[in-house]
Every structure is written in C-alpha cells, then in structure tokens.
Design a protein around this motif. Sequence first.
Motif, PDB file in Angstrom:
ATOM      1  N   MET A  88       3.745   1.511  -9.598  1.00 55.68           N
ATOM      2  CA  MET A  88       2.311   1.612  -9.285  1.00 55.68           C
ATOM      3  C   MET A  88       1.979   1.101  -7.875  1.00 55.68           C
ATOM      4  O   MET A  88       0.824   1.132  -7.460  1.00 55.68           O
ATOM      5  N   PHE A  89       2.989   0.627  -7.157  1.00 57.38           N
ATOM      6  CA  PHE A  89       2.693   0.050  -5.842  1.00 57.38           C
ATOM      7  C   PHE A  89       2.425   1.140  -4.801  1.00 57.38           C
ATOM      8  O   PHE A  89       3.101   2.168  -4.774  1.00 57.38           O
ATOM      9  N   THR A  95       7.527  -4.798   1.704  1.00 58.47           N
ATOM     10  CA  THR A  95       6.356  -5.363   2.392  1.00 58.47           C
ATOM     11  C   THR A  95       5.585  -6.323   1.478  1.00 58.47           C
ATOM     12  O   THR A  95       4.587  -6.898   1.884  1.00 58.47           O
ATOM     13  N   LEU A  96       6.048  -6.491   0.237  1.00 64.50           N
ATOM     14  CA  LEU A  96       5.379  -7.428  -0.679  1.00 64.50           C
ATOM     15  C   LEU A  96       5.853  -8.849  -0.404  1.00 64.50           C
ATOM     16  O   LEU A  96       7.031  -9.064  -0.137  1.00 64.50           O
ATOM     17  N   VAL A  97       4.939  -9.808  -0.497  1.00 70.75           N
ATOM     18  CA  VAL A  97       5.349 -11.207  -0.342  1.00 70.75           C
ATOM     19  C   VAL A  97       5.387 -11.929  -1.693  1.00 70.75           C
ATOM     20  O   VAL A  97       5.853 -13.052  -1.780  1.00 70.75           O
ATOM     21  N   ARG A  98       4.868 -11.316  -2.758  1.00 70.98           N
ATOM     22  CA  ARG A  98       4.799 -12.015  -4.057  1.00 70.98           C
ATOM     23  C   ARG A  98       4.790 -11.021  -5.205  1.00 70.98           C
ATOM     24  O   ARG A  98       4.161  -9.970  -5.104  1.00 70.98           O
ATOM     25  N   LEU A  99       5.450 -11.395  -6.290  1.00 74.80           N
ATOM     26  CA  LEU A  99       5.344 -10.663  -7.556  1.00 74.80           C
ATOM     27  C   LEU A  99       4.886 -11.637  -8.632  1.00 74.80           C
ATOM     28  O   LEU A  99       5.301 -12.804  -8.645  1.00 74.80           O
ATOM     29  N   THR A 115       0.654  -7.975  -1.010  1.00 70.59           N
ATOM     30  CA  THR A 115       1.011  -8.074   0.404  1.00 70.59           C
ATOM     31  C   THR A 115       0.452  -9.408   0.915  1.00 70.59           C
ATOM     32  O   THR A 115      -0.333 -10.070   0.216  1.00 70.59           O
ATOM     33  N   GLN A 116       0.823  -9.778   2.136  1.00 75.56           N
ATOM     34  CA  GLN A 116       0.244 -11.000   2.715  1.00 75.56           C
ATOM     35  C   GLN A 116      -1.276 -10.885   2.799  1.00 75.56           C
ATOM     36  O   GLN A 116      -1.997 -11.845   2.547  1.00 75.56           O
ATOM     37  N   GLY A 117      -1.761  -9.679   3.131  1.00 72.96           N
ATOM     38  CA  GLY A 117      -3.210  -9.457   3.191  1.00 72.96           C
ATOM     39  C   GLY A 117      -3.859  -9.670   1.825  1.00 72.96           C
ATOM     40  O   GLY A 117      -4.946 -10.263   1.719  1.00 72.96           O
ATOM     41  N   ASP A 118      -3.195  -9.214   0.766  1.00 74.94           N
ATOM     42  CA  ASP A 118      -3.717  -9.408  -0.592  1.00 74.94           C
ATOM     43  C   ASP A 118      -3.805 -10.902  -0.934  1.00 74.94           C
ATOM     44  O   ASP A 118      -4.783 -11.359  -1.530  1.00 74.94           O
ATOM     45  N   GLU A 302      -4.136  -3.871  -1.294  1.00 76.86           N
ATOM     46  CA  GLU A 302      -3.180  -3.026  -0.574  1.00 76.86           C
ATOM     47  C   GLU A 302      -1.989  -2.649  -1.455  1.00 76.86           C
ATOM     48  O   GLU A 302      -1.611  -1.490  -1.545  1.00 76.86           O
ATOM     49  N   ALA A 303      -1.379  -3.647  -2.088  1.00 77.44           N
ATOM     50  CA  ALA A 303      -0.143  -3.397  -2.821  1.00 77.44           C
ATOM     51  C   ALA A 303      -0.393  -2.625  -4.110  1.00 77.44           C
ATOM     52  O   ALA A 303       0.345  -1.709  -4.449  1.00 77.44           O
TER      53      ALA A 303
END
Length: 444
Positions: A88-89, A95-99, A115-118, A302-303
Amino acid sequence: MAIETTARASQAPMFDPGVEKTPRPALASLQAERLRRTLEIAYANVPHYRKAFDAAGVKPADLKDRGDIAKFPFTLKTDLRDNYPFGMFAVPRDTLVRLHASSGTTGKPTVVGYTQGDIDRWSDLMARCFACAGARPGDIIHNAYGYGLFTGGLGAHYGGERLGCTVVPMSGGGTERQVQLIQDFGAHVLCATPSYALNIAEVAAGMGVDLRKSSLRLGLFGAEPWSDAMRGSIEARLGLKAVDLYGLSEIMGPGVACECGAQAGLHGWEDHFLFEVIDPKTLQPLPMGESGELVITTLTKEALPMIRYRTRDITRLSDEACACGRTHLRIMRVTGRDDDMLIIRGINVYPSQVEAVLVALPGLAPHYQLVLSREGALDAVTIEVEAASPLAEPDRARKAAEVAHHIKAMVGVTCAVVVKSPGEVPRSQGKAVRVRDMRKAPQR
Ligand SMILES: [Zn+2]
C-alpha cells in the motif's frame, strides 16, 4: 512554531494558532487542494488504488470539489492485510524511516510506514494535541503508552518533545515503578490507555500513595473507547483533568484528534485529514451531526495515503464554534467500535454503554468484563464486575440484582451479573480486554 499566549488564562496556548484558528472556508479550500493531490499520488503510485478507482469508474480528475469524494471507493483494514507487507506504500521502501505494525488477533498484522516528512507532521500534530489538551512546554510527560510496534508510545513521545516537554518513556507494565517515578520525577502529564490509568491509580492506593496529591495535572487517554462515567472515575482517583485522545495507526497513530479544555468533543485536524460520517449499512455519507461510522482520508501522508478509510468507530461530527477558538470540527466521543458491538437477544450493545452504567453505580470498582457463552442455541452474556470493598454473600447477590436492573433500564438488555471480590477482574496492562468470548471454549 510560536506558542501563543492568550489573554484568558484558562485557555492553554495553541501550538499552531495560525492553522488551528483558520476560518472554515479557507480550511475547506485547503482540504480540496490537498485531497486532489492525494488522489493523484495514490492513483499513480499504489496499484491497489489504481485498481479500485478503475473498478469504480472514477479518476482523480473527477474530484471537482470536496463532496465528490463520495464517488471514490472505501479502503478497509483487509486491503492493508491483502497487500502485506508493503503493497500500500506510495513511495519506495528505502525512503521510509519507520515501520509500525498492529498485532492482528487473526491473520497477518497491519503494517504502516512513514517518511521523514510523515514523522515530522505526526510530531507536530501530536504536539498540537498536547497543547490543545492543556500541556505546556516544560511539563514532564509520563508516557505509559506501549513503545514498540504499537504507534502509541513513540507517537506521544515525539509530540511531547516537539512541544518542548520532558518525556519519560515508561511504556506499559511495571506499575509500582510507574507510581514511584511519577512521584520522584514530579510528572505533570500522564499518557496511558484509560484502563491502564485506573490500574496505576489502584496500584498506587495499594502502595499507600495518594496520586491526587501528586503533581499530575492532566491525562491524555486513548487507544480504547471509554465512557464519560469512566472519565469521572479516573479524574476522581488521579486528581487530574482527563482528556480524550484519538488516533489509529492506519491513519497516522495518536494525534488525529484531541479534546480541548472544553471536554466537548475532539478537534480533528482538518488541514491533514478529511472526516466523513457514513451510514454503515447504506454506505452513504450522512449530514453533519448525524451518527454513523467515521471515515477518514489523509491529506498529507506521503508513505501511506489512505483514501476513505473505514475506521469502524461510531460517532458524529460537529462544526459548531468551540469555546476554545479552534475552528477545526469536533468528533464526538466514540461510543464504540462496530467490531466491538455485541448483539444480545437482538439488541445492539457496546461494552462502553455497559461501562457507563457500572461506573455510575456506588459500591463497584471500575473493572469489568463481558463474558459470552452459549446456553443451548442461544448466546448468553454475563457481566462480571467487581465490588469496591469485600461483600458478604447476601449483599453481593443484592448488588448483582441492582446492577442487572440498571443494565435493563439503561441499556435495554437482560444480563446475568456476577459481583466479584476486589482484585478478581483481570487488570489492564495496556488495552483492556472488555469481552471474553467463551463460546468456542471446549465443553467441560
Ligand atoms: Zn475546543
């Protein structure tokens, strides 16, 4: 972001006053613009959305104004499971910083990514919630939400830091130590599930500690539905103002909405989310103020953009002006999740309705479980509730009859009631278990 000090001392300063007081017409055009962009990104980058939009015969360009969102298909929890883990990303995985993930009771967990923005926007929104609830920079936040794959702990943690607070990352469990550190550190703000907050109060009392005399001033409680009666009980036991915090990992985590000092519904942050209420049977949008299932579309994620996510939470919205000056609409306290609803002899019952009755009755402790069993062909429900102090057998039976009478009068169903001794109902270490289903248990 500048913290605004208002002339009225009773109002906590807003974290982002320019946005929180945006006039509603400006908020609506911001939503329309962000919504269009979200639909375009989802359609272009997520195969699931492309397929779902095509099947419904809609394109992002069909959205002329906000109301056109009703033409677009819903997203369900099963869509996340079907696309496990990363389907679903809308951005490349690297580019993800966290799950984060939810522990599914059945099947695969639900995976969410940032993402970092998220993460930055989540921190800002959670900081907005803390300030909205009445926290101030410099406060010590005792964070008893679970850390780990659950979004609660880290979500509140980053938001508290963003507001300028000192965050104590306790997580759940080790309750005696929690009581000790609340006192030793002089915590001002408690974050926990409402049921765990009660557990902390009880363990403190057992240690001979009166937390009403502690420095705690405010509690942000969420992650499970709770009644206004339960709020009263928590406020009385902990000597703080108890505020409702709302969020869900599929949308972001905690911080989607929060009560202000008025304690009259939770401000949902409309610059980042579009809120709808639908009739869960016809799936048609309902007018402002009518009760139904909450549906949320993310506007800046974003993610993991979510289009019309069905939360299963039953509530209603209000766009009436709030005393605090924030213009963002309010989500009335969630009375229950559709998934939690029990059908008892043909009547729909939410555990929180039962809770409201139990907590309001004198002589009972605010700990309870609904036990489902099978009697012949019929499902039966037994309410197990706890006496506040030890009772002799005749008093216990009298109390049980009184509870059954009030449940019948207030909720409309006939239930068996068992009044247990103090300490006999299991305590919450995080999310409370309100329903124990014995229908599939082996027959003895
Ligand atoms: Zn308000």
